[in-house]
Design a protein around this motif. Sequence first.
Motif, PDB file in Angstrom:
ATOM      1  N   HIS A  97     -15.588   1.530  -0.583  1.00  0.00           N
ATOM      2  CA  HIS A  97     -15.802   2.920  -0.996  1.00  0.00           C
ATOM      3  C   HIS A  97     -14.936   3.806  -0.116  1.00  0.00           C
ATOM      4  CE1 HIS A  97     -19.390   1.391  -3.052  1.00  0.00           C
ATOM      5  NE2 HIS A  97     -19.370   2.523  -3.745  1.00  0.00           N
ATOM      6  N   GLN A  98     -14.025   4.531  -0.752  1.00  0.00           N
ATOM      7  CA  GLN A  98     -13.176   5.452  -0.006  1.00  0.00           C
ATOM      8  C   GLN A  98     -13.632   6.877  -0.279  1.00  0.00           C
ATOM      9  OE1 GLN A  98      -9.252   4.117  -1.527  1.00  0.00           O
ATOM     10  NE2 GLN A  98      -8.924   3.178   0.480  1.00  0.00           N
ATOM     11  N   PHE A  99     -13.925   7.607   0.777  1.00  0.00           N
ATOM     12  CA  PHE A  99     -14.375   9.001   0.656  1.00  0.00           C
ATOM     13  C   PHE A  99     -15.491   9.125  -0.384  1.00  0.00           C
ATOM     14  CE2 PHE A  99     -10.202   9.138   2.548  1.00  0.00           C
ATOM     15  CZ  PHE A  99     -10.385  10.028   3.601  1.00  0.00           C
ATOM     16  N   ALA A 141       2.096  -0.006  -1.727  1.00  0.00           N
ATOM     17  CA  ALA A 141       2.621   0.269  -0.385  1.00  0.00           C
ATOM     18  C   ALA A 141       3.463  -0.895   0.135  1.00  0.00           C
ATOM     19  CB  ALA A 141       1.473   0.581   0.555  1.00  0.00           C
ATOM     20  N   ASP A 142       4.068  -0.709   1.312  1.00  0.00           N
ATOM     21  CA  ASP A 142       5.119  -1.621   1.764  1.00  0.00           C
ATOM     22  C   ASP A 142       4.667  -2.718   2.726  1.00  0.00           C
ATOM     23  OD1 ASP A 142       4.574  -0.126   3.967  1.00  0.00           O
ATOM     24  OD2 ASP A 142       6.562   0.803   4.134  1.00  0.00           O
ATOM     25  N   GLY A 143       3.404  -2.691   3.129  1.00  0.00           N
ATOM     26  CA  GLY A 143       2.938  -3.728   4.034  1.00  0.00           C
ATOM     27  C   GLY A 143       3.337  -3.523   5.483  1.00  0.00           C
ATOM     28  N   MET A 269     -14.017   6.622   7.847  1.00  0.00           N
ATOM     29  CA  MET A 269     -15.118   5.663   7.805  1.00  0.00           C
ATOM     30  C   MET A 269     -15.386   5.189   6.385  1.00  0.00           C
ATOM     31  SD  MET A 269     -17.850   7.237  10.502  1.00  0.00           S
ATOM     32  CE  MET A 269     -19.069   5.967  10.196  1.00  0.00           C
ATOM     33  N   ASN A 270     -14.360   4.716   5.709  1.00  0.00           N
ATOM     34  CA  ASN A 270     -14.560   4.082   4.416  1.00  0.00           C
ATOM     35  C   ASN A 270     -15.210   2.720   4.635  1.00  0.00           C
ATOM     36  OD1 ASN A 270     -13.411   6.257   3.077  1.00  0.00           O
ATOM     37  ND2 ASN A 270     -11.336   5.387   3.191  1.00  0.00           N
ATOM     38  N   THR A 271     -15.872   2.183   3.609  1.00  0.00           N
ATOM     39  CA  THR A 271     -16.619   0.947   3.848  1.00  0.00           C
ATOM     40  C   THR A 271     -15.699  -0.251   4.102  1.00  0.00           C
ATOM     41  OG1 THR A 271     -16.777   0.554   1.468  1.00  0.00           O
ATOM     42  CG2 THR A 271     -18.658   1.643   2.528  1.00  0.00           C
TER      43      THR A 271
HETATM   44  P1  AMP Z   1      -6.963   2.270   5.487  1.00  0.00           P
HETATM   45  O1  AMP Z   1      -7.970   3.226   4.930  1.00  0.00           O
HETATM   46  O2  AMP Z   1      -5.810   2.906   6.188  1.00  0.00           O
HETATM   47  O3  AMP Z   1      -7.621   1.253   6.369  1.00  0.00           O
HETATM   48  O4  AMP Z   1      -6.269   1.485   4.270  1.00  0.00           O
HETATM   49  C1  AMP Z   1      -6.842   1.307   3.021  1.00  0.00           C
HETATM   50  C2  AMP Z   1      -6.172   0.175   2.292  1.00  0.00           C
HETATM   51  O5  AMP Z   1      -4.790   0.438   2.124  1.00  0.00           O
HETATM   52  C3  AMP Z   1      -6.273  -1.172   2.976  1.00  0.00           C
HETATM   53  O6  AMP Z   1      -6.461  -2.126   1.964  1.00  0.00           O
HETATM   54  C4  AMP Z   1      -4.917  -1.318   3.619  1.00  0.00           C
HETATM   55  O7  AMP Z   1      -4.556  -2.670   3.804  1.00  0.00           O
HETATM   56  C5  AMP Z   1      -4.014  -0.635   2.621  1.00  0.00           C
HETATM   57  N1  AMP Z   1      -2.791  -0.122   3.230  1.00  0.00           N
HETATM   58  C6  AMP Z   1      -2.669   0.932   4.066  1.00  0.00           C
HETATM   59  N2  AMP Z   1      -1.390   1.110   4.415  1.00  0.00           N
HETATM   60  C7  AMP Z   1      -0.670   0.148   3.798  1.00  0.00           C
HETATM   61  C8  AMP Z   1       0.715  -0.201   3.757  1.00  0.00           C
HETATM   62  N3  AMP Z   1       1.636   0.483   4.438  1.00  0.00           N
HETATM   63  N4  AMP Z   1       1.077  -1.248   3.003  1.00  0.00           N
HETATM   64  C9  AMP Z   1       0.168  -1.949   2.301  1.00  0.00           C
HETATM   65  N5  AMP Z   1      -1.132  -1.670   2.296  1.00  0.00           N
HETATM   66  C10 AMP Z   1      -1.559  -0.639   3.027  1.00  0.00           C
END
Ligand code: AMP
Length: 528
Positions: A97-99, A141-143, A269-271
């Motif tokens: 859950h995000q936000f 995203a780029d990893g 604080m996402n789950t």
């Molecule tokens: P976070 O809220 O920053 O912990 O990230 C939320 C989700 O986005 C997680 O699944 C992360 O692995 C993914 N994520 C964040 N930044 C990147 C990135 N630059 N490349 C790939 N996945 C990302």
Amino acid sequence: MPQATRRLDEIEFDNLFVRSLPADPSDQIRSRQVRDAAYTLTPPTPVAAPRLLGWSDPLAAQLGLARPAVVDAVVEALAGNRVLPGMQPYSARYGGHQFGNWAGQLGDGRAITLGEMIDTTGQRQELQLKGAGPTPYSRRADGRAVLRSSVREFLCSEAMFHLGIPTTRALSLVATGDTVVRDMFYDGRPENEPGAIVCRVAPSFVRFGNFEILAASDEAVLLRQLADWVMQHHYPGIGTYADWFAEICRRTATLMVDWMRVGFVHGVMNTDNMSILGLTIDYGPYGWLEGVDMMWTPNTTDAQGRRYCYGRQPQIGYWNLSRLGAALAPLIDDPAAIDAALEGYEQTFSDGWTRMLADKLGLPPDGDEADQDRRSQLFQLLQAEECDFTIFFRNLAQVPVAAALAGDPAALTPLADAFYSGDGPSAEHGRALLDWLQGWAQCVMAGGEPDAARVARMNAANPKYVLRNWLAQRAIDDATQGDTAMIERLLQMIRRPYDEQPDFNDLAGRRPEWARHKPGCSALSCSS
Ligand code: AMP
Ligand code: MG
């Protein structure tokens, strides 16, 4: 006898997670939905020119690892350029859950676990690279990770550990030699930034979201399997799913008490950023309270709603646990047990808050409700004029009790430093504070605790040295120029946060004015 140190390439890896749980049958890296698996085997993607910028000696000692002196096979492995014998790199599948909204599959989009090892204390530890390249969970995203966010995660993980707060750790910080494109403030101005990789370390990186994704996709068998695995290996001695959930609630509650105690704001604080072990995890746009402000958040992405501001963290902890409780519901026969565990969270938090505040203030933990209210009111009072959280509480131990009891303004002298005006509180605010201090001094006297013991108790609850936002930013600015001296200095400083360390007093002051609005110091985004 201290154990002889080994090189990382001499370690025998023992990959329990990979061995025990089902893998994604596909190893394709392209972004996709994964089912019926706990993880995907994912090799890290090599980088151009690895260089070791940071190394945690205390953590390395615990792991029994020697610090690499040159760019060797070990640094190559910590950069993702080499998979050492015994490693089985994987990215974990989770949702979250995000936000406040269900976001579906998230997963390790840029984190890749290399393998698990047993440290010198006999504890199992996962070694995980953050920023090691794309995985099936990378979405668009780029990893990768940028240097600034990697320096911040590296330093703060270790700072939290030395503060005595449960956290994932960080072994190494490696510059990749590659650039990464980021739009730091999501304002349409993307820039090239230096890339970096942190090697994070924890007994497990499993999150609430690992369970949520399985519940959301009706994978009941795997849900049970993962729960059994976490319980067996990370919660030995706990017999039922209900007891296990109650223990997660307790750990999360004490973690929230700790964060509130030191003025830490996680920021997201996402789950999916909540550890099933009750650790602080995923250091992103976190920050440390400077001026006391219950509504403060360092995360510009959350500036509107302030869902994750300082003062709301305990209630968000509860909300997140209620999401986890819903995910675990298929395993827990008695729905009342979930509610009872959540009530346990509230009780643990409230007891912990009372004890913690008593320690910060040097007062006895008991006291009637009016007493407790007066204590909590200090937070409101301190919001009236910009007053540094860390300095105020640290210096409270120096306030002369007799002067405070007499209502003598001399009682305010040790606190003057905390005020951002530069010359203490205004006359009016000073009077209000003095009033509060008078009541405080009466409680101190009534408690009858010897002064030295009281001061020691206060100092053990009120760190003098925290990783202030502007300190991390200075380390980032220098590291960007190739100078790692500030990283080293901060690593030294954070090792003894509760002790007086005169060599580091220049790092314990109020935030300097130049940092008030500087990006990275006061405003951070999720872009990392
Ligand atoms: P976070 O809220 O920053 O912990 O990230 C939320 C989700 O986005 C997680 O699944 C992360 O692995 C993914 N994520 C964040 N930044 C990147 C990135 N630059 N490349 C790939 N996945 C990302
Ligand atoms: Mg995350």
